[in-house]
Design a protein around this motif. Sequence first.
Motif, mmCIF file in Angstrom:
data_model
loop_
_atom_site.group_PDB
_atom_site.id
_atom_site.type_symbol
_atom_site.label_atom_id
_atom_site.label_comp_id
_atom_site.label_asym_id
_atom_site.label_seq_id
_atom_site.Cartn_x
_atom_site.Cartn_y
_atom_site.Cartn_z
ATOM 1 N N LEU A 1 6.695 3.555 -18.024
ATOM 2 C CA LEU A 1 6.866 2.382 -17.507
ATOM 3 C C LEU A 1 7.863 2.347 -16.468
ATOM 4 O O LEU A 1 8.905 2.879 -16.366
ATOM 5 C CB LEU A 1 6.921 1.062 -18.339
ATOM 6 N N VAL A 2 7.423 1.552 -15.383
ATOM 7 C CA VAL A 2 8.444 1.519 -14.155
ATOM 8 C C VAL A 2 9.507 0.253 -14.657
ATOM 9 O O VAL A 2 8.882 -0.773 -14.607
ATOM 10 C CB VAL A 2 7.760 1.282 -12.890
ATOM 11 N N ALA A 3 10.731 0.583 -14.368
ATOM 12 C CA ALA A 3 11.558 -0.721 -14.757
ATOM 13 C C ALA A 3 11.983 -1.342 -13.567
ATOM 14 O O ALA A 3 12.287 -2.506 -13.711
ATOM 15 C CB ALA A 3 12.750 -0.029 -15.551
ATOM 16 N N VAL B 1 0.891 -1.268 -0.071
ATOM 17 C CA VAL B 1 -0.011 -0.067 -0.132
ATOM 18 C C VAL B 1 0.892 1.288 0.075
ATOM 19 O O VAL B 1 0.625 2.305 -0.602
ATOM 20 C CB VAL B 1 -0.904 0.009 1.103
ATOM 21 N N GLN B 2 1.901 1.180 0.787
ATOM 22 C CA GLN B 2 3.043 2.331 0.762
ATOM 23 C C GLN B 2 3.383 2.423 -0.450
ATOM 24 O O GLN B 2 3.600 3.609 -1.093
ATOM 25 C CB GLN B 2 4.024 1.900 1.656
ATOM 26 N N ALA B 3 3.857 1.373 -1.200
ATOM 27 C CA ALA B 3 4.358 1.361 -2.545
ATOM 28 C C ALA B 3 3.298 1.967 -3.694
ATOM 29 O O ALA B 3 3.778 2.804 -4.535
ATOM 30 C CB ALA B 3 4.876 0.056 -3.162
ATOM 31 N N MET B 4 2.208 1.627 -3.532
ATOM 32 C CA MET B 4 1.138 2.251 -4.486
ATOM 33 C C MET B 4 1.169 3.781 -4.339
ATOM 34 O O MET B 4 1.227 4.448 -5.260
ATOM 35 C CB MET B 4 -0.171 1.693 -4.145
ATOM 36 N N ALA B 5 1.095 4.408 -3.009
ATOM 37 C CA ALA B 5 1.159 5.733 -2.783
ATOM 38 C C ALA B 5 2.435 6.384 -3.292
ATOM 39 O O ALA B 5 2.249 7.347 -4.104
ATOM 40 C CB ALA B 5 0.791 5.923 -1.226
ATOM 41 N N ALA B 6 3.610 5.811 -3.041
ATOM 42 C CA ALA B 6 4.899 6.270 -3.415
ATOM 43 C C ALA B 6 4.977 6.283 -4.916
ATOM 44 O O ALA B 6 5.292 7.095 -5.613
ATOM 45 C CB ALA B 6 5.805 5.458 -2.785
ATOM 46 N N GLU B 7 4.688 5.457 -5.398
ATOM 47 C CA GLU B 7 4.599 5.061 -7.066
ATOM 48 C C GLU B 7 3.827 6.299 -7.491
ATOM 49 O O GLU B 7 4.206 6.825 -8.416
ATOM 50 C CB GLU B 7 4.213 3.876 -7.431
ATOM 51 N N LEU B 8 2.434 6.508 -7.019
ATOM 52 C CA LEU B 8 1.537 7.491 -7.601
ATOM 53 C C LEU B 8 2.155 8.828 -7.507
ATOM 54 O O LEU B 8 2.196 9.772 -8.355
ATOM 55 C CB LEU B 8 0.199 7.528 -6.859
ATOM 56 N N SER B 9 2.980 9.192 -6.326
ATOM 57 C CA SER B 9 3.634 10.402 -6.328
ATOM 58 C C SER B 9 4.371 10.804 -7.425
ATOM 59 O O SER B 9 4.847 11.772 -7.869
ATOM 60 C CB SER B 9 4.041 10.615 -4.762
ATOM 61 N N THR B 10 5.045 9.758 -7.909
ATOM 62 C CA THR B 10 6.132 9.747 -9.013
ATOM 63 C C THR B 10 5.480 9.870 -10.296
ATOM 64 O O THR B 10 5.660 10.600 -11.156
ATOM 65 C CB THR B 10 7.134 8.871 -8.879
#
Length: 155
Positions: free
Chosen positions: A82-84, A55-64
């Motif tokens: 795309l995230v590599a 869940v933390q990863a989803m929020a962090a990825e969205l911020s980028t």
Amino acid sequence: MKLSPSKLNSFLMLKLPSAWLCGVRVQHIDKTECQVSVKHRWINQNPFNSMYFAVQAMAAELSTGALVMNKIQESNSKISMLVAQNKASFSKKATGKIKFSCYDGERVNEALQKTIETGEGQTFWMKSVGLNEDGVEVSVFEFEWTVKLKRKKSK
């Protein structure tokens, strides 16, 4: 059409419902930064009574990723993203409301400018830092994004 927190949150509900159900929400976005928050709740907890790392990863990825989406939209070019790869470190239990902040908008500008000028794909790293309500760092995520011009379809 300029991206706004409400448009991005509607996008989450329609296209990334698991993030939306877990409470991930964009709070702020502009040309250089994006803040995304998520509150520790029953639906996003782990067995150790804190927020599940994914869940933390989803929020962090969205911020980028929201910054990348925003810059692509501003460029008026057809560019894929795309995230590599990603890296994460955790320093404290994530409880309460966690705010993930990314300040790498300028890094996106540079990569998009290069890919538009050269036609070659670009990779670049972006960082998102998660702070709890007391301003204490709970996690840091880094995402390697790739961007490239979309090919025109041949007939």
